[in-house]
Design a protein around this motif. Structure first.
Motif, short mmCIF file in Angstrom:
data_model
loop_
_atom_site.label_atom_id
_atom_site.label_comp_id
_atom_site.label_asym_id
_atom_site.label_seq_id
_atom_site.Cartn_x
_atom_site.Cartn_y
_atom_site.Cartn_z
N ILE A 12 -10.71 -5.78 -4.25
CA ILE A 12 -11.02 -6.86 -3.89
C ILE A 12 -9.11 -7.76 -4.51
CG2 ILE A 12 -11.97 -9.14 -4.72
CD1 ILE A 12 -14.67 -6.91 -5.69
N GLY A 13 -8.83 -7.48 -5.40
CA GLY A 13 -7.31 -8.13 -5.93
C GLY A 13 -6.31 -7.33 -5.03
N PHE A 14 -6.79 -6.62 -4.97
CA PHE A 14 -5.17 -5.65 -3.53
C PHE A 14 -5.65 -6.59 -2.14
CE2 PHE A 14 -3.27 -2.66 -1.38
CZ PHE A 14 -1.95 -2.51 -2.55
N TRP A 15 -6.67 -6.62 -2.01
CA TRP A 15 -6.86 -7.67 -0.76
C TRP A 15 -6.33 -8.49 -0.53
CZ3 TRP A 15 -6.70 -4.25 2.60
CH2 TRP A 15 -7.73 -2.53 2.72
N ASP A 16 -7.24 -9.34 -2.11
CA ASP A 16 -6.70 -11.06 -2.50
C ASP A 16 -5.01 -11.11 -2.09
OD1 ASP A 16 -9.14 -11.71 -2.55
OD2 ASP A 16 -8.74 -11.77 -4.91
N MET A 17 -4.17 -10.44 -3.01
CA MET A 17 -3.00 -9.92 -3.29
C MET A 17 -2.46 -9.97 -1.91
SD MET A 17 -0.77 -6.51 -4.40
CE MET A 17 -1.84 -6.07 -2.73
N SER A 18 -2.92 -9.22 -0.82
CA SER A 18 -2.06 -9.14 0.39
C SER A 18 -2.80 -10.31 1.61
CB SER A 18 -2.91 -7.47 1.50
OG SER A 18 -2.97 -6.79 0.48
N SER A 19 -3.50 -11.01 1.38
CA SER A 19 -3.49 -12.03 2.13
C SER A 19 -2.84 -13.48 0.97
CB SER A 19 -5.40 -12.82 2.22
OG SER A 19 -6.25 -11.61 1.61
N SER A 20 -2.56 -12.86 0.13
CA SER A 20 -2.22 -14.29 -0.65
C SER A 20 -3.33 -15.41 -1.08
CB SER A 20 -1.08 -14.85 0.61
OG SER A 20 -0.01 -14.62 -0.22
N LEU A 21 -4.15 -14.40 -2.08
CA LEU A 21 -5.33 -15.31 -2.49
C LEU A 21 -5.19 -15.20 -3.88
CD1 LEU A 21 -8.55 -14.20 -0.17
CD2 LEU A 21 -6.40 -15.91 -0.38
N ASP A 73 0.39 -1.11 -0.08
CA ASP A 73 0.17 -0.12 0.24
C ASP A 73 0.54 1.01 -0.37
OD1 ASP A 73 -2.84 0.12 -0.33
OD2 ASP A 73 -2.57 1.32 1.85
N TYR A 74 2.02 1.17 0.62
CA TYR A 74 2.70 2.27 0.85
C TYR A 74 2.92 2.73 -0.93
CZ TYR A 74 7.14 4.50 0.74
OH TYR A 74 8.71 5.65 0.87
N MET A 75 3.76 1.84 -1.85
CA MET A 75 4.33 2.23 -3.33
C MET A 75 2.65 2.00 -3.72
SD MET A 75 6.45 -0.93 -3.78
CE MET A 75 6.90 0.82 -4.92
N PHE A 76 1.37 1.94 -3.53
CA PHE A 76 0.30 2.40 -4.05
C PHE A 76 -0.07 3.28 -3.76
CE2 PHE A 76 -4.43 3.58 -3.86
CZ PHE A 76 -4.61 2.91 -5.20
N VAL A 77 0.19 4.08 -2.70
CA VAL A 77 0.07 5.68 -2.17
C VAL A 77 0.75 6.41 -2.87
CG1 VAL A 77 -0.39 7.20 -0.37
CG2 VAL A 77 -1.10 4.41 -0.03
N ARG A 78 1.71 6.61 -3.23
CA ARG A 78 2.88 7.04 -3.90
C ARG A 78 2.50 7.65 -5.73
NH1 ARG A 78 8.01 7.49 -1.52
NH2 ARG A 78 8.29 8.52 -3.46
#
Ligand SMILES: Cc1ncc(CN)c(N)n1
Length: 221
Positions: A211-220, A48-53
């Motif tokens: 949804i994809g971002f949360w999936d990625m975070s949870s490794s789904l 998310d740090y990268m995203f916010v940049r």
């Protein structure tokens, strides 16, 4: 945030299923129920740090469109959001140090890159202010709703994650999202049908990307 009769609220109702998948995702629900995998949380933090940049550049492009296409006070609202991203980046750096996440060593994962590419595509001068401001509103609203749920009554959110949840789940941020919603509604009410259609597509695209971002975070994914 719903129920004010505008287009934004109507889309949230029409696309309720998608909206709930984005704002009641297993990742954020696991924060609320205390079962969150801290490795997933740290992955989210770095990504998310990268995203916010990238989000800074996106918001700068929304501001530019606002200055060119709108003569209202929207500029101050958007500028306020842009200014607060400076604090947000500092917060990410502090939080990363707390969790021993090395921000310098992080590369964006594919869902993050896809989301950033979408934001970059909106920079095109052909994309109207209405589409851009609607996109900004829904991006912020997904985080607001997701994290507010983590601090609502009955939560078992771990104490060390409460600061994160309050950052986006606070009443002040909710008010900010509501002001974005009013701007989006006003623009949508005055926009031609093809622009309204593009804005709805962008709204749905954001929900999918979140949804994809949360999936990625949870490794789904
Ligand atoms: C992926 C994502 N979406 C929304 C936000 C809130 N600005 C965020 N920080 N990251």
């Amino acid at each position: 945030m719903e129920g004010d009769g505008g287009t934004a609220a109507a889309w949230m109702a029409t696309h309720r299923g998608m909206y709930e998948r984005a704002t009641r995702h297993p990742f954020t629900v696991s924060i609320r129920d205390g079962s969150v995998d801290l490795a997933a949380f740290k992955r989210w933090l770095g990504q998310d740090y990268m995203f916010v940049r990238e989000f800074v550049a996106f918001l700068a492009s929304v501001l530019l469109k606002c200055c060119k296409e709108s003569d209202s006070s929207d500029m101050e609202t958007i500028l306020g959001g842009l200014a607060s991203l400076s604090d947000e980046l500092s917060w990410f750096k502090k939080e990363a140090a707390k969790w021993s996440v090395d921000l310098a060593g992080i590369s964006p994962l594919s869902s993050n890159m896809e989301y950033c590419r979408f934001l970059q595509s909106l920079d095109d001068p052909e994309i109207s202010y209405t589409v851009a401001i609607t996109t900004f509103w829904i991006i912020e609203t997904v985080y607001q709703d997701s994290f507010a749920f983590c601090i609502e009554e009955g939560n078992k959110t771990p104490a060390e994650l409460l600061g994160t949840c309050q950052r986006w789940g606070s009443p002040e941020f909710k008010q900010y999202c509501q002001s974005l919603q009013r701007i989006a509604d006003r623009c949508l009410a005055n926009a031609p049908p093809d622009v309204v259609k593009s804005a709805e597509e962008a709204f749905l695209r954001v929900l999918k990307l979140e949804i994809g971002f949360w999936d990625m975070s949870s490794s789904l994914s």
